[in-house]
Design a protein around this motif. Structure first.
Motif, short mmCIF file in Angstrom:
data_model
loop_
_atom_site.label_atom_id
_atom_site.label_comp_id
_atom_site.label_asym_id
_atom_site.label_seq_id
_atom_site.Cartn_x
_atom_site.Cartn_y
_atom_site.Cartn_z
N VAL A 270 0.85 -1.18 0.00
CA VAL A 270 0.00 0.00 0.00
C VAL A 270 0.89 1.24 0.00
O VAL A 270 2.04 1.21 0.47
CB VAL A 270 -0.94 0.00 1.23
N GLN A 271 0.37 2.31 -0.56
CA GLN A 271 1.09 3.56 -0.61
C GLN A 271 0.13 4.71 -0.28
O GLN A 271 -0.92 4.83 -0.93
CB GLN A 271 1.66 3.76 -2.02
N PRO A 272 0.38 5.48 0.79
CA PRO A 272 1.53 5.42 1.69
C PRO A 272 1.30 4.42 2.83
O PRO A 272 0.17 4.10 3.13
CB PRO A 272 1.58 6.84 2.24
N GLY A 273 2.40 3.95 3.41
CA GLY A 273 2.27 3.09 4.59
C GLY A 273 2.80 1.69 4.43
O GLY A 273 2.45 0.81 5.23
N ARG A 274 3.66 1.42 3.45
CA ARG A 274 4.15 0.06 3.23
C ARG A 274 4.76 -0.56 4.48
O ARG A 274 4.37 -1.67 4.87
CB ARG A 274 5.16 0.04 2.07
N PRO A 275 5.70 0.12 5.19
CA PRO A 275 6.32 -0.55 6.34
C PRO A 275 5.51 -0.39 7.63
O PRO A 275 6.02 0.06 8.67
CB PRO A 275 7.68 0.16 6.44
N THR A 276 4.22 -0.77 7.57
CA THR A 276 3.38 -0.72 8.76
C THR A 276 3.42 -2.08 9.47
O THR A 276 3.22 -3.12 8.84
CB THR A 276 1.93 -0.37 8.39
N VAL A 277 3.69 -2.04 10.77
CA VAL A 277 3.81 -3.26 11.57
C VAL A 277 2.62 -3.32 12.53
O VAL A 277 2.22 -2.31 13.11
CB VAL A 277 5.13 -3.26 12.38
N GLU A 351 -11.59 15.65 -7.81
CA GLU A 351 -10.38 16.31 -8.28
C GLU A 351 -9.19 15.86 -7.43
O GLU A 351 -9.11 16.22 -6.25
CB GLU A 351 -10.52 17.83 -8.21
N PRO A 352 -8.26 15.06 -7.98
CA PRO A 352 -7.06 14.71 -7.21
C PRO A 352 -6.27 15.97 -6.85
O PRO A 352 -6.17 16.91 -7.65
CB PRO A 352 -6.27 13.83 -8.18
N ILE A 353 -5.75 16.01 -5.63
CA ILE A 353 -4.95 17.13 -5.15
C ILE A 353 -3.48 16.87 -5.48
O ILE A 353 -3.00 15.74 -5.42
CB ILE A 353 -5.15 17.30 -3.64
N GLU A 354 -2.77 17.94 -5.83
CA GLU A 354 -1.33 17.79 -6.08
C GLU A 354 -0.67 17.18 -4.84
O GLU A 354 -0.79 17.70 -3.73
CB GLU A 354 -0.71 19.15 -6.39
N TYR A 355 0.04 16.09 -5.06
CA TYR A 355 0.52 15.28 -3.94
C TYR A 355 1.93 14.80 -4.26
O TYR A 355 2.15 14.12 -5.26
CB TYR A 355 -0.44 14.11 -3.71
N HIS A 356 2.90 15.14 -3.40
CA HIS A 356 4.30 14.84 -3.67
C HIS A 356 4.82 13.60 -2.96
O HIS A 356 6.01 13.30 -3.05
CB HIS A 356 5.17 16.04 -3.28
N GLY A 357 3.98 12.92 -2.21
CA GLY A 357 4.43 11.73 -1.53
C GLY A 357 4.13 11.75 -0.05
O GLY A 357 3.48 12.67 0.47
N SER A 358 4.62 10.74 0.67
CA SER A 358 4.18 10.50 2.04
C SER A 358 4.66 11.53 3.06
O SER A 358 4.22 11.50 4.20
CB SER A 358 4.63 9.10 2.48
N ALA A 359 5.56 12.44 2.66
CA ALA A 359 5.95 13.52 3.57
C ALA A 359 5.10 14.78 3.36
O ALA A 359 5.19 15.72 4.16
CB ALA A 359 7.43 13.87 3.37
N HIS A 360 4.25 14.76 2.34
CA HIS A 360 3.52 15.97 1.94
C HIS A 360 2.17 16.06 2.65
O HIS A 360 1.11 15.98 2.04
CB HIS A 360 3.35 15.96 0.41
N ILE A 361 2.20 16.27 3.96
CA ILE A 361 0.96 16.33 4.74
C ILE A 361 0.14 17.55 4.36
O ILE A 361 -1.10 17.57 4.52
CB ILE A 361 1.27 16.33 6.26
N HIS A 362 0.77 18.59 3.80
CA HIS A 362 0.03 19.78 3.40
C HIS A 362 -1.02 19.47 2.34
O HIS A 362 -2.02 20.19 2.21
CB HIS A 362 1.00 20.84 2.86
N ALA A 363 -0.83 18.38 1.59
CA ALA A 363 -1.81 18.01 0.56
C ALA A 363 -3.15 17.66 1.16
O ALA A 363 -4.18 17.72 0.48
CB ALA A 363 -1.27 16.83 -0.27
N TYR A 364 -3.15 17.29 2.45
CA TYR A 364 -4.40 16.88 3.09
C TYR A 364 -5.14 18.04 3.76
O TYR A 364 -6.22 17.85 4.29
CB TYR A 364 -4.11 15.78 4.12
N MET A 365 -4.56 19.24 3.69
CA MET A 365 -5.20 20.38 4.35
C MET A 365 -6.56 20.69 3.74
O MET A 365 -7.48 21.10 4.44
CB MET A 365 -4.29 21.60 4.27
#
Length: 391
Positions: A270-277, A351-365
């Motif tokens: 899954v993306q994001p969250g692959r190394p979830t234990v 409408e998909p939001i511009e999203y740069h990856g799992s560090a881009h929490i601002h995309a969820y604002m």
């Protein structure tokens, strides 16, 4: 590595211990009922007026009616309504014997001698009849109900000031990483502020859960072990962020095993969250969440929240909207299931939001929800119907 669906199935099928408690009605919103609820009264308890007006016999609608009494809400009628008679009645008041209709006051006029004349051709009964909503002994709420304000009204109406609910789990929260400093500190060179712990505490806070924050664990097995042991002592579910990948300083999985945790999965496609234990020890649970903020945020919503509600006696069914795409969407890699932030525009389109990856929490604002993109799916065309999980 397992699929997201397999991870979710493990969460949903893991044995949980649900204990109960009684809580005050004013604090029970968001809690889960632990027992069926039955009514100790009829609703309405008597035939009552649904409008302000005059209680009379339908057979007398087109006759002049003499007013014999006034019946406020909360009082019992003194006189029966006979032919040619009526009673002035207020909304919610008991309908007097002999009356089968309440004519609305705005559909009447008063004559000079104080009688009442109905000015319309016809009317409904305008009576809420005894027990038409709820019968004595009828089940009104079911065990497992997530209590919302409308349920609180029902509990109050049937005389339950302290409903029996499932106990809420206590959430322990740990951040790991030598690079982290708390929000009130100015980061030194090489440092970043710890946002994950506060994000997770806010997510748990939305569910009105008790949170135990143990602070930042250093990148050493000893420090990680100390924090996990401390969190286990006080919590039902431990959420730890960082240290779960494959780096030289990612000690969490091995420390979990040293502490007797049975690891049920440790990598999800899954993306994001692959190394979830995810693991369990002595009927307590631990999630090792990735250190990137979007990963921890998303996996809390998808997996952690599912387990929280199970412990509270409820099978969570998230709100999902099926809507068309506003434009084409493409991605370069399709090896994992992806969850992307989206907005729903004024036309009800995704409408998909511009999203740069799992560090881009601002995309969820500004995100209204998350859209899943399945394994092997590289393109979604404009107009295609997709499911959006609301946030």
């Amino acid at each position: 590595m397992i699929t997201f669906e397999e991870a979710l199935s493990i969460i949903n099928n893991t044995r949980v211990s649900c204990t109960t408690e009684k809580v005050r009605l004013e604090t029970s919103t968001g809690r889960i009922l632990a027992a069926d609820v039955f009514s100790d009264v009829e609703m309405p308890p008597f035939d009552k007026a649904a409008v302000d007006g005059f209680a009379c016999r339908r057979a007398d609608l087109h006759e002049l009616l003499e007013i014999i009494e006034v019946i406020p809400a909360g009082t019992q009628p003194v006189k029966a309504v006979a032919p040619g008679k009526c009673a002035r009645i207020m909304t919610g008041a008991m309908v007097p014997e002999g009356a089968d209709t309440v004519i609305m006051v705005e559909h009447t006029e008063m004559t000079e001698d104080g009688n009442v004349r109905f000015m319309k051709d016809k009317t409904s009964a305008n009576i809420a009849f005894r027990a038409e909503d709820v019968k004595l002994g009828q089940q009104v709420l079911s065990k497992g109900t997530l209590l919302k304000p409308q349920h609180i009204a029902i509990l109050a109406a049937v005389g339950i000031p302290e409903p029996l609910v499932y106990r809420k789990p206590v959430i322990g929260i740990i951040s790991t990483g030598d690079e982290l400093t708390e929000p009130g500190n100015k980061p030194r060179t090489g440092q970043i502020r710890n946002s994950n712990a506060w994000q997770l505490m806010a997510q748990a806070g939305q569910l009105n859960l008790t949170k135990i924050y143990t602070g930042i664990a250093a990148d050493s097995p000893e420090s990680v072990k100390t924090h996990i042991k401390q969190a286990f002592e006080k919590s039902d579910i431990v959420l730890l962020t960082g240290g779960v990948s494959m780096g030289d300083f990612d000690h969490v999985p091995e420390v979990m095993q040293e502490l007797g945790v049975e690891i049920l999965f440790k990598s999800i496609a899954v993306q994001p969250g692959r190394p979830t234990v995810f693991g369990i020890r002595d009927e307590k649970f631990i999630f090792g969440l990735p250190g990137n903020p979007v990963s921890s945020y998303v996996q809390f919503e998808l997996l952690v929240k599912q387990l929280i509600y199970r412990i509270m006696g409820h099978q969570l069914e998230p709100v999902v909207l099926r809507l068309p795409m506003a434009s084409d969407y493409t991605r370069k890699k399709a090896e994992r299931k992806s969850f992307i932030p989206v907005k729903i525009n004024e036309n009800g389109l995704i409408e998909p939001i511009e999203y740069h990856g799992s560090a881009h929490i601002h995309a969820y604002m500004e995100a209204d929800g998350m859209m899943a993109v399945e394994i092997g799916e590289a393109k979604i065309t404009k107009g295609a119907l997709r499911d959006v999980r609301q946030l």
